[in-house]
Design an enzyme around this catalytic site. Sequence first.
Site, PDB file in Angstrom:
ATOM      1  N   HIS A   1      38.778  47.297  50.178  1.00 58.71           N
ATOM      2  CA  HIS A   1      38.181  45.785  50.308  1.00 58.71           C
ATOM      3  C   HIS A   1      38.734  45.345  48.756  1.00 58.71           C
ATOM      4  O   HIS A   1      39.198  45.563  48.001  1.00 58.71           O
ATOM      5  CB  HIS A   1      36.611  45.581  49.589  1.00 58.71           C
TER       6      HIS A   1
ATOM      7  N   HIS B   1      43.726  42.104  43.982  1.00 59.04           N
ATOM      8  CA  HIS B   1      43.484  43.911  44.460  1.00 59.04           C
ATOM      9  C   HIS B   1      42.977  44.424  44.862  1.00 59.04           C
ATOM     10  O   HIS B   1      42.003  44.158  45.045  1.00 59.04           O
ATOM     11  CB  HIS B   1      44.334  44.361  43.314  1.00 59.04           C
TER      12      HIS B   1
END
Length: 178
Positions: free
Chosen positions: A121, A37
Amino acid sequence: MIRLFVALDFPEDVRRRLAGLGGGVPGARWTDADNLHLTLRFIGEVPGDQAAEIDESLAQIVAPAFDLLLDGVGVYGSGRNARVLWAGVERSDALSHLQSKVESALVRCGLPAEERKFSPHVTLARLKDAQKDRIGRFVEERGMFRAGPIRVEHFTLYRSHLGKGAAVYEALSEYRLG
Protein backbone atom coordinates in the site's frame (compact mmCIF):
# COMPACT_ATOMS: atom_id res chain seq x y z
CA MET A 1 22.43 4.16 14.51
CA ILE A 2 20.51 4.89 11.35
CA ARG A 3 16.85 4.23 10.56
CA LEU A 4 16.33 2.37 7.26
CA PHE A 5 13.62 1.01 5.00
CA VAL A 6 13.44 -0.48 1.50
CA ALA A 7 10.82 0.90 -0.88
CA LEU A 8 9.61 1.55 -4.39
CA ASP A 9 9.35 5.20 -5.33
CA PHE A 10 7.01 6.66 -7.94
CA PRO A 11 7.39 9.05 -10.85
CA GLU A 12 6.46 12.65 -10.06
CA ASP A 13 3.14 12.50 -11.94
CA VAL A 14 1.99 9.51 -9.88
CA ARG A 15 3.08 11.17 -6.62
CA ARG A 16 1.08 14.27 -7.62
CA ARG A 17 -2.02 12.15 -8.32
CA LEU A 18 -1.65 10.39 -4.98
CA ALA A 19 -1.15 13.68 -3.13
CA GLY A 20 -4.22 15.05 -4.92
CA LEU A 21 -6.35 12.47 -3.10
CA GLY A 22 -5.70 14.29 0.19
CA GLY A 23 -8.10 16.50 2.06
CA GLY A 24 -11.49 16.37 3.70
CA VAL A 25 -10.49 14.43 6.81
CA PRO A 26 -9.82 16.60 9.89
CA GLY A 27 -7.22 14.91 12.09
CA ALA A 28 -5.32 13.49 9.10
CA ARG A 29 -1.61 14.22 8.75
CA TRP A 30 -1.13 13.93 4.98
CA THR A 31 2.07 12.47 3.53
CA ASP A 32 4.08 15.01 1.56
CA ALA A 33 4.12 14.18 -2.17
CA ASP A 34 7.92 13.76 -2.11
CA ASN A 35 7.60 11.09 0.61
CA LEU A 36 4.98 8.89 -1.09
CA HIS A 37 6.36 5.38 -1.67
CA LEU A 38 5.52 1.69 -1.34
CA THR A 39 7.46 0.09 1.51
CA LEU A 40 8.88 -3.34 0.73
CA ARG A 41 10.39 -3.72 4.20
CA PHE A 42 10.80 -1.43 7.19
CA ILE A 43 14.18 -2.19 8.78
CA GLY A 44 14.39 0.27 11.66
CA GLU A 45 17.48 1.38 13.58
CA VAL A 46 20.73 -0.38 12.70
CA PRO A 47 24.43 0.40 13.28
CA GLY A 48 26.31 1.94 10.34
CA ASP A 49 28.38 -1.20 9.70
CA GLN A 50 25.22 -3.30 9.40
CA ALA A 51 23.80 -0.72 6.99
CA ALA A 52 26.77 -1.36 4.70
CA GLU A 53 26.14 -5.11 4.90
CA ILE A 54 22.43 -4.53 4.10
CA ASP A 55 23.41 -2.46 1.06
CA GLU A 56 25.72 -5.21 -0.20
CA SER A 57 23.07 -7.88 0.30
CA LEU A 58 20.34 -5.89 -1.47
CA ALA A 59 22.72 -5.24 -4.37
CA GLN A 60 22.85 -9.02 -5.00
CA ILE A 61 19.11 -9.28 -5.69
CA VAL A 62 18.21 -10.28 -9.23
CA ALA A 63 14.58 -9.78 -10.23
CA PRO A 64 12.78 -8.61 -13.35
CA ALA A 65 11.35 -5.15 -13.90
CA PHE A 66 7.54 -5.14 -13.84
CA ASP A 67 4.43 -3.01 -14.07
CA LEU A 68 2.43 -2.01 -11.01
CA LEU A 69 -1.15 -0.74 -10.73
CA LEU A 70 -2.44 1.36 -7.86
CA ASP A 71 -6.06 0.49 -7.16
CA GLY A 72 -8.50 2.02 -4.69
CA VAL A 73 -8.15 3.52 -1.24
CA GLY A 74 -8.85 2.22 2.24
CA VAL A 75 -8.20 2.61 5.92
CA TYR A 76 -6.32 0.55 8.51
CA GLY A 77 -8.25 0.42 11.75
CA SER A 78 -11.84 1.41 12.32
CA GLY A 79 -13.82 4.02 14.21
CA ARG A 80 -11.67 5.86 16.74
CA ASN A 81 -8.89 3.31 16.08
CA ALA A 82 -8.52 4.29 12.42
CA ARG A 83 -4.84 5.06 11.99
CA VAL A 84 -3.86 5.11 8.28
CA LEU A 85 -5.49 6.09 4.99
CA TRP A 86 -3.87 4.25 2.10
CA ALA A 87 -3.91 3.71 -1.65
CA GLY A 88 -4.04 0.07 -2.61
CA VAL A 89 -1.94 -1.97 -5.01
CA GLU A 90 -3.38 -4.50 -7.43
CA ARG A 91 -2.12 -8.02 -6.75
CA SER A 92 1.22 -8.60 -8.45
CA ASP A 93 3.25 -11.80 -8.43
CA ALA A 94 6.32 -9.82 -9.51
CA LEU A 95 5.95 -7.41 -6.57
CA SER A 96 5.50 -10.31 -4.12
CA HIS A 97 8.56 -12.02 -5.62
CA LEU A 98 10.69 -8.88 -5.20
CA GLN A 99 9.49 -8.33 -1.64
CA SER A 100 10.32 -11.95 -0.78
CA LYS A 101 13.85 -11.53 -2.17
CA VAL A 102 14.30 -8.32 -0.14
CA GLU A 103 13.11 -10.11 2.99
CA SER A 104 15.50 -13.02 2.42
CA ALA A 105 18.44 -10.65 1.82
CA LEU A 106 17.73 -8.83 5.08
CA VAL A 107 17.39 -12.04 7.10
CA ARG A 108 20.78 -13.13 5.72
CA CYS A 109 22.18 -9.91 7.22
CA GLY A 110 21.02 -10.99 10.66
CA LEU A 111 17.78 -9.03 10.84
CA PRO A 112 14.79 -10.80 12.36
CA ALA A 113 12.19 -11.99 9.86
CA GLU A 114 9.19 -9.72 9.43
CA GLU A 115 6.27 -11.33 11.25
CA ARG A 116 3.52 -9.29 9.57
CA LYS A 117 2.16 -10.41 6.21
CA PHE A 118 3.23 -8.13 3.35
CA SER A 119 0.31 -5.84 2.55
CA PRO A 120 1.42 -3.52 -0.26
CA HIS A 121 0.00 0.00 0.00
CA VAL A 122 0.94 3.66 -0.17
CA THR A 123 0.36 5.57 3.07
CA LEU A 124 -1.61 8.70 2.19
CA ALA A 125 -2.19 9.96 5.74
CA ARG A 126 -1.81 9.06 9.39
CA LEU A 127 -4.90 9.59 11.50
CA LYS A 128 -5.48 10.77 15.04
CA ASP A 129 -9.04 11.08 16.32
CA ALA A 130 -10.45 11.47 12.80
CA GLN A 131 -14.24 11.38 12.48
CA LYS A 132 -15.60 8.05 11.30
CA ASP A 133 -18.05 9.66 8.86
CA ARG A 134 -15.30 11.78 7.25
CA ILE A 135 -13.10 8.69 6.83
CA GLY A 136 -16.02 6.79 5.30
CA ARG A 137 -16.73 9.65 2.90
CA PHE A 138 -13.05 9.82 1.90
CA VAL A 139 -12.99 6.09 1.06
CA GLU A 140 -16.32 6.24 -0.76
CA GLU A 141 -15.45 9.30 -2.87
CA ARG A 142 -11.98 8.08 -3.83
CA GLY A 143 -12.59 4.34 -3.94
CA MET A 144 -12.37 4.14 -7.73
CA PHE A 145 -8.84 5.62 -7.79
CA ARG A 146 -6.49 3.87 -10.22
CA ALA A 147 -3.03 4.75 -11.48
CA GLY A 148 -0.78 2.86 -13.81
CA PRO A 149 0.63 0.85 -15.20
CA ILE A 150 3.71 2.17 -13.42
CA ARG A 151 6.97 0.66 -14.66
CA VAL A 152 9.12 -0.52 -11.72
CA GLU A 153 12.75 -0.69 -12.80
CA HIS A 154 14.48 -0.30 -9.43
CA PHE A 155 14.00 -0.37 -5.68
CA THR A 156 15.70 1.86 -3.12
CA LEU A 157 17.29 1.72 0.34
CA TYR A 158 16.22 4.82 2.27
CA ARG A 159 17.37 6.46 5.44
CA SER A 160 14.64 8.12 7.50
CA HIS A 161 15.56 11.28 9.42
CA LEU A 162 13.05 11.95 12.18
CA GLY A 163 12.53 15.46 13.52
CA LYS A 164 9.88 17.84 14.77
CA GLY A 165 7.96 17.80 11.49
CA ALA A 166 7.48 15.07 8.93
CA ALA A 167 10.27 12.54 8.45
CA VAL A 168 12.79 13.32 5.72
CA TYR A 169 13.73 10.40 3.49
CA GLU A 170 17.18 10.13 1.98
CA ALA A 171 17.84 7.64 -0.82
CA LEU A 172 21.07 5.81 0.02
CA SER A 173 21.23 3.21 -2.77
CA GLU A 174 19.19 2.30 -5.79
CA TYR A 175 19.09 -1.27 -7.12
CA ARG A 176 18.23 -1.93 -10.76
CA LEU A 177 15.74 -4.58 -11.84
CA GLY A 178 15.63 -6.22 -15.22
